[in-house]
Scaffold this motif. Structure first.
Motif, short mmCIF file in Angstrom:
data_model
loop_
_atom_site.label_atom_id
_atom_site.label_comp_id
_atom_site.label_asym_id
_atom_site.label_seq_id
_atom_site.Cartn_x
_atom_site.Cartn_y
_atom_site.Cartn_z
N ARG A 639 -6.35 22.23 4.35
CA ARG A 639 -5.96 21.81 2.99
C ARG A 639 -4.61 21.12 3.00
NH1 ARG A 639 -3.22 23.27 -1.66
NH2 ARG A 639 -2.09 24.94 -0.63
N LEU A 640 -3.63 21.73 3.67
CA LEU A 640 -2.29 21.14 3.69
C LEU A 640 -2.28 19.82 4.43
CD1 LEU A 640 -0.06 24.30 4.30
CD2 LEU A 640 -0.71 23.23 2.13
N ASN A 641 -3.11 19.70 5.45
CA ASN A 641 -3.15 18.46 6.22
C ASN A 641 -3.75 17.30 5.42
OD1 ASN A 641 -2.01 19.75 8.38
ND2 ASN A 641 -3.94 20.08 9.47
N ARG A 642 -4.35 17.62 4.29
CA ARG A 642 -4.88 16.55 3.45
C ARG A 642 -3.79 15.88 2.62
NH1 ARG A 642 -9.43 20.10 3.17
NH2 ARG A 642 -8.72 21.12 1.28
N ASP A 643 -2.58 16.40 2.67
CA ASP A 643 -1.45 15.72 2.02
C ASP A 643 -1.04 14.57 2.92
OD1 ASP A 643 0.79 14.91 0.73
OD2 ASP A 643 1.77 16.85 0.68
N THR A 644 -1.73 13.45 2.76
CA THR A 644 -1.60 12.37 3.74
C THR A 644 -0.33 11.54 3.60
OG1 THR A 644 -2.97 11.01 2.29
CG2 THR A 644 -4.06 12.15 4.10
N GLY A 645 0.35 11.65 2.49
CA GLY A 645 1.69 11.05 2.39
C GLY A 645 1.75 9.55 2.55
N ASN A 646 0.86 8.79 1.92
CA ASN A 646 0.88 7.34 2.07
C ASN A 646 1.76 6.66 1.03
OD1 ASN A 646 -0.97 7.68 4.09
ND2 ASN A 646 -2.73 7.15 2.83
N ILE A 647 2.20 5.46 1.40
CA ILE A 647 2.87 4.56 0.48
C ILE A 647 1.99 3.31 0.40
CG2 ILE A 647 4.90 3.13 0.07
CD1 ILE A 647 6.55 5.23 1.46
N ILE A 648 1.58 2.95 -0.81
CA ILE A 648 0.58 1.90 -0.96
C ILE A 648 1.23 0.59 -1.38
CG2 ILE A 648 -1.40 1.17 -2.34
CD1 ILE A 648 -2.31 4.02 -2.44
N TYR A 649 0.74 -0.48 -0.79
CA TYR A 649 1.17 -1.83 -1.11
C TYR A 649 0.28 -2.35 -2.24
CZ TYR A 649 1.60 -6.90 -0.30
OH TYR A 649 1.79 -8.24 -0.44
N ALA A 650 0.86 -2.45 -3.47
CA ALA A 650 0.10 -2.91 -4.65
C ALA A 650 0.16 -4.43 -4.72
CB ALA A 650 0.68 -2.28 -5.91
N ALA A 651 -0.69 -5.06 -3.92
CA ALA A 651 -0.59 -6.51 -3.74
C ALA A 651 -0.90 -7.29 -5.00
CB ALA A 651 -1.52 -6.96 -2.61
N TRP A 652 -1.62 -6.69 -5.95
CA TRP A 652 -1.93 -7.45 -7.18
C TRP A 652 -0.68 -7.72 -8.01
CZ3 TRP A 652 -3.44 -2.34 -6.45
CH2 TRP A 652 -2.81 -1.38 -7.25
N ASN A 653 0.43 -7.08 -7.65
CA ASN A 653 1.69 -7.29 -8.37
C ASN A 653 2.60 -8.31 -7.71
OD1 ASN A 653 1.49 -5.67 -10.68
ND2 ASN A 653 1.97 -3.82 -9.50
N VAL A 654 2.09 -9.09 -6.75
CA VAL A 654 2.93 -10.11 -6.12
C VAL A 654 3.33 -11.15 -7.16
CG1 VAL A 654 1.95 -9.80 -3.81
CG2 VAL A 654 0.94 -11.47 -5.40
N THR A 655 4.43 -11.82 -6.89
CA THR A 655 4.89 -12.89 -7.79
C THR A 655 3.97 -14.10 -7.63
OG1 THR A 655 6.40 -13.69 -6.07
CG2 THR A 655 7.26 -12.09 -7.65
N PRO A 656 3.96 -15.01 -8.60
CA PRO A 656 3.06 -16.16 -8.51
C PRO A 656 3.23 -16.98 -7.23
CG PRO A 656 3.90 -15.96 -10.74
CD PRO A 656 4.64 -14.94 -9.92
#
Length: 858
Positions: A639-656
């Motif tokens: 259960r504890l190992n399921r805390d995968t701790g990712n940081i996600i790149y929200a690419a839909w928020n890139v500038t024009p």
């Protein structure tokens, strides 16, 4: 049988110390002693495929006298095939300082039954002195007598009898030894007979699966005897310490207690820890005394004097294997072994007024000592334990680079025996590490945008004596560091795909802190996305042990697990974000602290407008784990190992102005030449294109967005492709009208937990709470494991809360969090526009880690 072995070619090395008496410098020839009891040699066994060597008899008989030990050895074996011919070469090894080699008989019985007495036949021994462990800085001074029988053929039997008579100032006539039992094979016999004076109180410690023995009185002696043949194979328990894996070993000792063992060496150390008046050594010590009154600083300076100016050479010569060379001689030589260097340091600290005591230890650690009999054979090293202001410091004169006592660690020796009066064995427990054993600090600079080439600074930080040693040898080790850096990054496909280069930058050594930071400067020619973000926070990795089976332990199967300790890993990652677009990052790590199975995991996160800082600590608290407890916590570890701790790149928020570079990056990934063994990540490529389409939709370029959306739908092949299109839109909250058909198509092509959860999230975002509940419940029925349904449980809790069913929502809420840590913050990262019930809001606010989150299922 370490005295008589088969051997290959030997190198002849000149003598390295003054010779012993002439009688001990060569083997002596005489009949076996009359106290030896003759044993029968087994008959050879004919086999279709015989062993290379068939053991017929291995007989060892040892008699302990008042001041010496006589060890008689007889061995007979048959050459079974051509591979066994080399075994006919006999080598007899002994230490002329304390031992005498007696040769009684060497007989060759040919296959036709004729017998040749090789000694009477005039075949000679070759005598040589050799040092087998010079590369380990060890001098043992042992001699070797080699006999190469002539005319040996397959089917011949070789039989020999020798004795080793040992006279040792420390051992004396003590019956204090270890004897192991080895398989004799289906046709062989082994025999061990120990004879001691009857007035000796000899103790026997038989470890598991040792053969039974017979004890009897024989006149004025006591006899212990073992006779056995074939032994079953044994598998010690996996992941267990010596205390539980030691087997088929017998300890024999007439030492009354550990104090007697200490007394056998104590006076030798006292007599040699002397500084002569007017000597150069006295002048060195007095200079330290004049420089400072601080006992800590005095001890540091004395330790540095020994470590920096006296090189380590293991003087395992004669009595030197136990008795130290005196302090003045070690200082004059400028080399010494652990005993000599310890005595030198002890003499210096005594003169400087620093309390300390020599401690016998086993350098590799051995927790079986506490269960064993008192004897010197358990120890192979000696340290000095100093006491200053009630605190103990363990000093090792054979090390280098120990600049500060505060940086010294308690050694992993398990037990220590102080050389003091009335000594008792001491259990040495290592506390958790105070400084990292692995320490990496990394800064990833994306201030020019996430699609710009990455600029990374990575510091690998060393602590304590290792930091000092690397700093002192930097010019010699620099090339090796550069090579390892290059090899490490060449093996990383993501890095090399981005055209990365890594160069060794500067270094910073802090003597007071005991740290050395080595900088690596890393640049990429192209964006290095996705994997860098996923690795920005170290994940929990608690051990999930399976119950031991018969193949993993024939005895002590419930022995405690032994773990590496003390271990302390520290990772510090700083991600510098684009100032004009910090929303490009969705943090899904969160604060956390878990403790399980002797390990502690701590994570701290700072998410500011211009950067994200993630710090993770991993450290151990003990070296042994209770077997039943570890087995019982397998589910909790999972259960504890399921805390995968990712940081996600929200690419839909890139500038024009970053949208076209994002599409170019996807195109490059789709057409670039792959490294050997690398596979093209079509899913990643399509998701970058989809993210670009969402960014076009968000920034108002609906025509280009629609064109790209249509292309991705046309290329979709199965439920998985449609699911990703559905999921990205549901998470981003963009182009939801298109997402409806894609989500329905995904469920139609593959009704799975994943496709249903994607559509449920879309319905939750569209405020269709009844529809979301229906999909989440359908998804839960399709998962095999309870934890897989945690995401759906939490989603249903949100929907129930929005329908005013707070009681049901709280139950789902608690169950989901138990099954998957941080699932709440994962949903929070989606930035859903939900007006939760006050009860749910209150429960979330009270959670100590409410801001945290774990990785998602998609």
């Amino acid at each position: 049988m370490r005295y008589l072995t088969a051997t290959a070619a030997l190198a002849i090395v000149p003598a390295i110390h003054a010779p012993a008496s002439a009688a001990r410098e060569a083997p002596q020839f005489e009949v076996a002693p009359d106290w030896v009891v003759a044993r029968d040699v087994a008959e050879p066994v004919d086999q279709n495929q015989p062993d290379s060597v068939q053991l017929l008899l291995d007989d060892e008989q040892v008699r302990y006298f008042d001041d010496y030990r006589h060890r008689y050895l007889r061995r007979a074996f048959r050459i079974g095939n051509s591979d066994g011919l080399s075994a006919a070469t006999l080598t007899m090894e002994w230490d002329p300082e304390t031992e005498e080699l007696l040769v009684h008989k060497v007989i060759q019985t040919r296959a036709d039954g004729t017998t040749v007495d090789l000694l009477e036949d005039g075949q000679d021994f070759t005598l040589m002195r050799r040092e087998r462990e010079l590369e380990k800085a060890t001098l043992n001074g042992r001699l070797t007598a080699l006999l190469q029988p002539e005319g040996v053929e397959v089917g011949d039997t070789i039989e020999y009898e020798i004795s080793i008579v040992s006279r040792h100032d420390v051992h004396g006539g003590h019956a204090s030894d270890l004897y192991g039992f080895r398989d004799a094979g289906v046709h062989g016999r082994r025999h061990l007979r120990l004879t001691v004076p009857a007035d000796r109180d000899v103790a026997i410690k038989a470890w598991p699966h040792s053969p039974d023995y017979d004890r009897r009185r024989d006149g004025d002696t006591t006899v212990f005897e073992w006779s056995y043949g074939e032994l079953d194979d044994l598998t010690p328990p996996e992941w267990a310490s010596n205390r539980y894996t030691t087997h088929r070993l017998v300890e024999v000792s007439d030492f009354e207690d550990w104090a007697g063992v200490a007394d056998s060496l104590r006076q030798h150390f006292i007599d040699t820890a002397v500084i002569e008046p007017g000597s150069r050594l006295e002048a060195e010590v007095d200079a330290i005394a004049a420089a400072t009154d601080d006992p800590v600083r005095r001890a540091e300076m004395a330790l540095a004097l020994v470590e920096d100016r006296v090189r380590y050479v293991n003087m395992a010569l004669g009595v030197g294997g136990f008795v130290p060379v005196d302090a003045e001689t070690t200082w004059k030589r400028r080399y010494g072994d652990c005993k000599g260097n310890t005595v030198l340091l002890w003499a210096m600290l005594n003169r400087l007024g620093v309390s300390s005591v020599p401690m016998l230890v086993n350098a590799g650690g051995d927790d079986s000592i506490g269960e064993g009999l008192p004897m010197l054979a358990h120890f192979n090293h000696v340290l000095l334990r100093a006491e200053i202001d009630g605190k103990h410091y363990w000093l090792d004169g054979t090390r280098t680079g120990d600049l500060r006592l505060a940086h010294l660690q308690v050694p992993g020796v398990d037990y220590a025996l102080p050389l003091i009066e009335n000594a008792e064995l001491i259990r040495v427990v290592q506390p958790p590490a105070q400084v990292p054993t692995e320490h990496v600090s990394m800064t990833i600079d994306y201030r020019d945008g996430l699609l710009a080439p990455a600029d990374i600074e990575m510091d690998v930080i060393f602590h304590g004596s290792l930091a000092t040693t690397i700093e002192r040898n930097w010019e010699r080790s620099r090339d090796e560091f550069e090579k390892k850096v290059a090899e490490g990054f060449e093996a990383d496909h993501v890095f090399t795909a981005a055209g990365g280069t890594a160069v060794l930058g500067g270094r910073q050594f802090d003597e007071e802190a005991g740290t050395l930071a080595i900088r690596f400067d890393i640049q990429t020619e192209r964006p290095a996305l996705s994997e860098l973000w996923l690795e920005a926070a170290k994940n929990p990795s608690f051990w999930q042990a399976e119950p031991r089976t018969a193949s993993q332990g024939d005895f002590n199967r419930d022995a405690p697990f032994r773990m590496r300790h003390p271990q302390y890993e520290l990772q510090e990652v700083t991600i510098l974000l684009p100032e004009e677009n910090p929303d490009i990052v969705r943090v899904m790590v969160g604060e956390a602290r878990y403790e399980l199975n002797g390990r502690v995991y701590e994570r701290e996160v700072e998410h500011m407008e211009d950067k994200v800082v993630v710090t993770t600590h991993w450290y151990t608290t003990t070296d042994k784990l209770d077997y039943d407890e570890v087995i019982s916590t397998r589910d909790e570890a999972e259960r504890l190992n399921r805390d995968t701790g990712n940081i996600i790149y929200a690419a839909w928020n890139v500038t024009p102005d970053e949208i076209d570079p994002l599409l170019d990056h996807a195109e490059w990934l789709d057409t670039r030449e792959l490294a050997p063994g690398e596979e093209r990540d079509d899913v990643l490529i399509d998701r970058f294109r989809h993210q670009a389409a969402l960014a076009l939709h968000r920034t108002g370029d609906k025509a280009r967005a629609a064109e790209l959306f249509d292309r991705l739908v046309a290329e979709a092949r199965d439920a998985h492709d449609y699911d990703l299109l559905c999921w990205d839109k549901a998470v981003s909250g963009l182009a939801l009208d298109r997402a409806v058909s894609e989500c329905d198509k995904a469920v139609e092509l593959g009704r799975t937990g994943s496709t249903l959860e994607s559509r449920a999230l879309l319905r939750l975002r569209q405020h269709d709470y009844d529809g979301a509940i229906a999909d989440y419940e359908a998804a839960m029925e399709l998962f095999d494991e309870e934890h897989e349904a945690a995401y759906s449980l939490y989603g249903r809790a949100l929907a129930l809360s929005m329908l005013g069913r707070s009681g049901e929502a709280l139950g789902d809420f608690d169950t989901a969090l138990h099954r998957m840590p941080r699932v709440d913050a994962m949903f929070a990262s989606y930035k859903l526009d939900l007006d939760l019930s006050p009860e749910v809001e209150t429960r979330m606010a009270r959670r100590p880690d409410a801001s945290g989150t774990s990785g998602g299922a998609h």
